[in-house]
Motif scaffolding. Structure first.
Motif, short mmCIF file in Angstrom:
data_model
loop_
_atom_site.label_atom_id
_atom_site.label_comp_id
_atom_site.label_asym_id
_atom_site.label_seq_id
_atom_site.Cartn_x
_atom_site.Cartn_y
_atom_site.Cartn_z
N UNK A 1 -19.41 83.40 -23.56
CA UNK A 1 -19.52 85.02 -22.76
C UNK A 1 -18.57 85.94 -23.59
N UNK A 2 -17.38 85.15 -23.71
CA UNK A 2 -16.27 86.26 -24.11
C UNK A 2 -16.53 86.47 -25.56
N UNK A 3 -17.27 85.76 -26.48
CA UNK A 3 -17.62 85.82 -27.89
C UNK A 3 -16.23 85.93 -28.71
N UNK A 4 -15.20 85.33 -28.42
CA UNK A 4 -14.08 84.97 -29.29
C UNK A 4 -14.20 83.99 -30.10
N UNK A 5 -13.84 84.24 -31.38
CA UNK A 5 -14.03 83.11 -32.66
C UNK A 5 -12.83 82.29 -32.26
N UNK A 6 -13.29 80.98 -32.74
CA UNK A 6 -12.76 79.79 -32.65
C UNK A 6 -11.35 79.64 -33.12
N UNK A 7 -11.10 80.63 -34.13
CA UNK A 7 -9.67 80.68 -34.75
C UNK A 7 -8.69 81.60 -33.93
N UNK A 8 -9.22 82.08 -32.91
CA UNK A 8 -8.35 82.97 -32.05
C UNK A 8 -8.25 82.26 -30.51
N UNK A 9 -8.79 80.92 -30.52
CA UNK A 9 -8.79 80.28 -29.10
C UNK A 9 -7.43 80.02 -28.96
N UNK A 10 -6.62 79.75 -30.03
CA UNK A 10 -5.06 79.27 -29.63
C UNK A 10 -4.39 80.32 -28.82
N UNK A 11 -4.64 81.38 -28.94
CA UNK A 11 -4.14 82.49 -28.07
C UNK A 11 -4.16 82.45 -26.23
N UNK A 12 -5.31 81.57 -25.89
CA UNK A 12 -5.57 81.36 -24.70
C UNK A 12 -4.91 79.95 -24.51
N UNK A 13 -4.08 79.40 -25.41
CA UNK A 13 -3.20 78.26 -24.99
C UNK A 13 -1.58 78.78 -25.30
N UNK A 14 -1.46 79.62 -26.18
CA UNK A 14 -0.41 80.09 -26.35
C UNK A 14 0.17 81.18 -25.21
N UNK A 15 -0.65 82.08 -24.79
CA UNK A 15 -0.34 83.03 -23.85
C UNK A 15 0.02 82.45 -22.42
N UNK A 16 -0.65 81.61 -21.77
CA UNK A 16 -0.16 80.83 -20.59
C UNK A 16 0.91 80.25 -20.78
N UNK A 17 1.26 79.46 -22.09
CA UNK A 17 2.62 78.53 -22.22
C UNK A 17 3.76 79.74 -22.18
N UNK A 18 3.43 80.93 -22.87
CA UNK A 18 4.49 82.00 -22.84
C UNK A 18 4.91 82.58 -21.50
N UNK A 19 3.82 82.46 -20.36
CA UNK A 19 4.07 82.62 -19.04
C UNK A 19 4.89 81.88 -18.23
N UNK A 20 4.30 80.30 -18.49
CA UNK A 20 5.27 79.25 -17.89
C UNK A 20 6.66 79.17 -18.62
N UNK A 21 6.97 79.49 -19.68
CA UNK A 21 8.42 79.57 -20.14
C UNK A 21 9.09 80.82 -19.45
N UNK A 22 8.66 81.91 -19.60
CA UNK A 22 9.03 83.04 -18.62
C UNK A 22 9.29 82.79 -17.43
N UNK A 23 8.46 82.11 -16.55
CA UNK A 23 8.68 81.87 -15.32
C UNK A 23 9.71 80.91 -15.09
N UNK A 24 9.76 79.86 -15.93
CA UNK A 24 10.92 78.82 -15.66
C UNK A 24 12.37 79.46 -15.98
N UNK A 25 12.37 80.27 -17.13
CA UNK A 25 13.74 80.97 -17.36
C UNK A 25 14.22 82.03 -16.44
N UNK A 26 13.15 82.62 -15.75
CA UNK A 26 13.44 83.62 -14.93
C UNK A 26 13.56 83.23 -13.46
N UNK A 27 13.16 82.15 -13.21
CA UNK A 27 13.05 81.59 -11.60
C UNK A 27 14.45 81.78 -10.88
N UNK A 28 15.62 81.52 -11.67
CA UNK A 28 16.69 81.62 -10.90
C UNK A 28 17.10 82.99 -10.29
#
Length: 424
Positions: free
Chosen positions: A258-285
């Motif tokens: 449905x979103x019609x995103x090319x497979x070559x750009x699917x890595x964004x949907x892994x990297x961006x949440x990972x960046x969110x998790x890292x940011x949350x971990x570092x800023x939690x304190x």
């Protein structure tokens, strides 16, 4: 003991966990690639998930009991070296031209059993090395490193090594596990404390003499189950993981369909949440003390629920990525709140078993969620799964998160061990 005296042991723990996380990341890419070259049967491919999570259903409670019976340093050393040996043997077999999916299943299963030992012991170690005031910062560093290495470094490196030679990826993973075991040798001796509260909540020493493994498991489970706050945050995390598993396997179908995103750009949907998790971990304190642990628990459920609704209803890729970033950020904050609660509120003599009981509930729902999401998606379509997850997670948060308040979390964390009551 001065705080400076415990910095070096925590660094050893950090290095050991980082190395084992690197190995996990390498194999996260290499194992699926190997099974895909051996078979195109969807059932056999899906069997990897079953084999991977089966140890958490079968072995996590005994692993937690062992973490309270044995030197936790030895568990980290032995568990990581066992994983290194298993994947080294698999790499040797691949290099010799012997390829069979059963070999991969066996290596993954053995590694999963060892992982239950290592993870339960590792999560029980920080309170032995650091004072309570430093636990949130320490957990943030550990979880940020895990997210960084597991997602940004390990998988791309694993895929690149696999492209060179299948055995190269598994040899490298084995070497990283071996380094994790060697780094754990730098930890101090972490023998059991030898005392634990009575399961009736009286607070006095409960273990006088030898007990069986079954008795130890039961004591840890009773302690966990009678603690209302721990039980609630476990079910909140289980709900988050259940709906995360239901949608996670179908995300690629949604994004490339449905979103019609090319497979070559699917890595964004892994990297961006990972960046969110890292940011949350570092800023939690900084973030958690400002908004409080109670609101953090609500956000951990409601932000992903809103994200699923955005994904299920929308067509905008930037909006979808923003929703996934926010969900991962909130989830990592909650992970640190829960880990700090366990480490500060549970007596050390019980921490391994209580952690195992928590993880049994939280991780045991993953294969169920994945199966349910796939079944629903087959009959109602992919978007329906995301909308159902949005509604289900939001509804689950109402009864579960309503009694998790910042004050209750602080009371449980700051109460002296001797005053702890398991029926709180």
């Amino acid at each position: 003991m001065p705080v400076a005296a415990v910095v070096r042991p925590f660094t050893a723990l950090w290095a050991s966990q980082a190395s084992s996380n690197l190995a996990d990341g390498l194999l996260q890419a290499a194992a699926p690639l190997l099974v895909a070259t051996l078979t195109r049967d969807p059932l056999v491919v899906a069997g990897m998930t079953v084999v991977q999570f089966l140890p958490w259903l079968l072995a996590t409670l005994p692993a937690g009991a062992l973490a309270d019976r044995m030197d936790r340093r030895r568990i980290l050393v032995a568990g990581n070296l066992l994983r290194a040996a298993g994947f080294a043997l698999l790499a040797l077999a691949l290099a010799d031209g012997w390829r069979h999916v059963a070999l991969l299943y066996a290596a993954v299963f053995v590694a999963g059993c060892a992982e239950t030992l290592v993870d339960n012991a590792a999560l029980a170690i920080p309170p032995r090395l650091l004072p309570r005031a430093k636990l949130e910062r320490a957990n943030g560093r550990l979880f940020a490193t895990q997210s960084l290495v597991n997602t940004f470094i390990g998988p791309p490196a694993g895929a690149a090594l696999f492209a060179l030679a299948a055995s190269a990826a598994f040899f490298t993973g084995a070497a990283a596990f071996a380094l994790a075991g060697l780094a754990a040798l730098l930890l101090p001796v972490l023998r059991p404390t030898g005392e634990e509260p009575e399961p009736d909540g009286s607070g006095g020493p409960g273990r006088s003499g030898r007990t069986t493994l079954t008795q130890d498991i039961r004591t840890g489970w009773v302690h966990f189950w009678r603690h209302d706050l721990l039980r609630r945050v476990a079910f909140i995390s289980a709900a988050i993981n259940f709906f995360g598993a239901a949608t996670g396997g179908l995300l690629v179908l949604l994004i490339t369909g449905p979103y019609a995103v090319a497979m070559a750009y699917y890595g964004l949907f892994i990297a961006v949440p990972a960046a969110g998790a890292i940011a949350g971990s570092l800023l939690a304190e900084r973030v958690v003390p400002r908004i409080g642990g109670g609101p953090t628990t609500w956000l951990a459920a409601l932000v992903p629920a809103a994200g699923y609704a955005v994904l299920g209803l929308g067509h905008s890729t930037p909006l979808a990525l923003a929703a996934m970033f926010g969900a991962a950020f909130a989830g990592s904050l909650n992970q640190i709140v829960v880990s700090t609660l366990r480490q500060a509120a549970v007596p050390d003599a019980l921490l391994g078993r209580v952690t195992a009981a928590y993880r049994l509930i939280v991780l045991g729902v993953v294969p169920l969620g994945a199966f349910g999401g796939g079944l629903l998606g087959r009959h109602l379509g992919v978007r329906a799964v995301f909308l159902a997850a949005a509604a289900g997670l939001a509804l689950a948060a109402i009864p579960l998160a309503s009694r998790v308040t910042t004050q209750r979390l602080r009371d449980a964390e700051n109460r002296p061990v001797g005053a702890f009551r398991s029926d709180e």
